[in-house]
Write a protein that holds these residues in place. Structure first.
Motif, short mmCIF file in Angstrom:
data_model
loop_
_atom_site.label_atom_id
_atom_site.label_comp_id
_atom_site.label_asym_id
_atom_site.label_seq_id
_atom_site.Cartn_x
_atom_site.Cartn_y
_atom_site.Cartn_z
N TYR A 206 -46.70 32.33 70.17
CA TYR A 206 -47.95 31.69 69.77
C TYR A 206 -48.38 32.15 68.38
O TYR A 206 -48.75 31.35 67.54
CB TYR A 206 -49.05 32.00 70.78
N TRP A 207 -48.33 33.47 68.15
CA TRP A 207 -48.77 33.99 66.85
C TRP A 207 -47.83 33.53 65.72
O TRP A 207 -48.27 33.38 64.58
CB TRP A 207 -48.85 35.51 66.89
N ILE A 222 -46.90 22.93 64.98
CA ILE A 222 -46.89 22.13 66.21
C ILE A 222 -45.62 22.40 67.00
O ILE A 222 -45.65 22.56 68.23
CB ILE A 222 -47.01 20.63 65.86
N LEU A 223 -44.50 22.49 66.31
CA LEU A 223 -43.23 22.75 67.00
C LEU A 223 -43.27 24.09 67.72
O LEU A 223 -42.80 24.21 68.86
CB LEU A 223 -42.08 22.71 65.99
N VAL A 228 -44.18 27.15 73.13
CA VAL A 228 -44.82 28.10 74.05
C VAL A 228 -44.84 27.54 75.47
O VAL A 228 -44.39 28.19 76.43
CB VAL A 228 -46.24 28.44 73.58
N SER A 229 -45.36 26.31 75.62
CA SER A 229 -45.44 25.71 76.95
C SER A 229 -44.07 25.32 77.50
O SER A 229 -43.86 25.30 78.71
CB SER A 229 -46.37 24.49 76.92
N ARG A 230 -43.13 25.02 76.59
CA ARG A 230 -41.80 24.65 77.05
C ARG A 230 -41.03 25.85 77.59
O ARG A 230 -40.38 25.78 78.63
CB ARG A 230 -41.01 23.99 75.90
N ARG A 231 -41.11 26.97 76.88
CA ARG A 231 -40.37 28.16 77.30
C ARG A 231 -41.13 29.01 78.32
O ARG A 231 -40.52 29.65 79.18
CB ARG A 231 -40.03 29.01 76.07
N GLY A 236 -50.36 32.75 79.66
CA GLY A 236 -51.78 32.63 79.36
C GLY A 236 -52.06 31.99 78.02
O GLY A 236 -53.20 31.57 77.76
N LYS A 237 -51.06 31.93 77.17
CA LYS A 237 -51.26 31.34 75.85
C LYS A 237 -51.03 29.83 75.81
O LYS A 237 -51.15 29.21 74.75
CB LYS A 237 -50.30 32.00 74.84
N VAL A 238 -50.70 29.23 76.93
CA VAL A 238 -50.48 27.78 76.95
C VAL A 238 -51.74 27.01 76.56
O VAL A 238 -51.68 26.09 75.72
CB VAL A 238 -49.95 27.32 78.32
N PRO A 239 -52.94 27.33 77.11
CA PRO A 239 -54.14 26.60 76.69
C PRO A 239 -54.41 26.74 75.20
O PRO A 239 -54.79 25.78 74.53
CB PRO A 239 -55.25 27.22 77.53
N ASP A 240 -54.25 27.99 74.67
CA ASP A 240 -54.46 28.20 73.24
C ASP A 240 -53.51 27.33 72.42
O ASP A 240 -53.89 26.75 71.40
CB ASP A 240 -54.21 29.68 72.90
#
Length: 287
Positions: A206-207, A222-223, A228-231, A236-240
């Protein structure tokens, strides 16, 4: 003698038959003439029908030609619009690459921040001070016991050589918050390569996305946020990440995708802190 008597009778009979035959053929002459006239009229009618058929075919060909010409004009107009859009996209991409090149050649070493005698102001993760561009959220290992990172710690001299594990991750996050995206990305990428299954691995990814976002390289951010959500779909960082995807699309002028991801964030994580920011931003976009 007998035959001589019969001969006149036969001659008389042939004469009578010839007379009757002549009478029968006379009425046929008008009938024969009428048949010729009918044939001429029939030929004339067929010719007229043939000419009418040719005219209708020519009219149909002309209509088809006109329709085809109109369709070709529409296609040409559409192609011109597509060419214009491609040219605009290419120009925007060149601008982004140019901006990125300018950032790369700059010296990213920031001078040490002098700490005044006044009490140090704390940067609260996830608080209102962080603003839209950097909505820092509560994540394990990114805060001290009080839930805050002091400005003095955030402005500490950059380091990284010899670091590993959580210490390497912490240093990368500190550099992100200290606006040193290139150095931060280097450390976080190293951490992620060494610890791909660690608890902080999704946070590191995410960072990394945030480093691109801070450089205004929104397409690349964006990529990374999507990765993050794919892997790590349960991290917890998916919403962010979903929030920043929506914001990045908005920065690129892609309103449709921005609205889609912000609404998905609000629907899937309605009580999360990113959803609160997303609602506010969505209202601004949809005005």
């Amino acid at each position: 003698m007998k035959y001589i008597r019969i001969l006149p009778v036969l001659l008389l009979a042939f004469v009578l038959v010839g007379c009757f035959g002549t009478k029968n053929t006379e009425p046929d002459k008008p009938a024969w003439g009428g048949s010729e006239e009918w044939r001429l009229k029939s030929l004339e009618e067929n010719f007229l029908n043939f000419k009418e058929g040719l005219r209708e075919q020519n009219d149909q060909i002309e209509r088809n030609h006109n329709e085809t010409t109109a369709q070709m004009e529409k296609l040409q107009q559409r192609m011109q619009e597509i060419d214009s859009s491609l040219a605009e996209l290419k120009e925007n991409q060149q601008k982004i690459l140019s901006m990125q090149s300018e950032e790369d050649v700059k010296d990213v070493a920031a001078p040490a921040v002098a700490v005044s005698a006044a009490p140090a102001e704390d940067v609260v993760m996830g608080g209102a001070q962080s603003g839209e561009e950097k909505p820092w959220m509560n994540v394990p290992g990114e805060q001290n016991g009080s839930g805050q990172v002091s400005a003095a710690a955030a402005s500490a001299p950059a380091k990284g050589a010899g670091l590993s594990g959580d210490a390497l991750y912490q240093e990368g996050v500190r550099l992100v918050m200290n606006d040193q995206p290139l150095k931060a990305r280097e450390l976080l990428t190293r951490y992620l390569g060494e610890n791909p299954k660690a608890a902080l691995a999704p946070n590191a990814l995410y960072w990394i996305g945030e480093t691109y976002y801070s450089e205004k390289n929104f397409a690349q951010s964006i990529l990374k946020f999507k990765e993050v959500s794919r892997r790590y779909p349960k991290a917890g960082k998916v919403p962010d990440s979903m929030l920043k995807i929506g914001l990045a699309y908005d920065k690129l002028g892609d309103r449709e995708n921005a609205v889609f991801y912000l609404k998905t964030l609000i629907d899937d994580y309605p009580k999360s802190a990113p959803a609160g920011i997303g609602r506010k931003r969505l209202r601004e976009i949809e005005k």
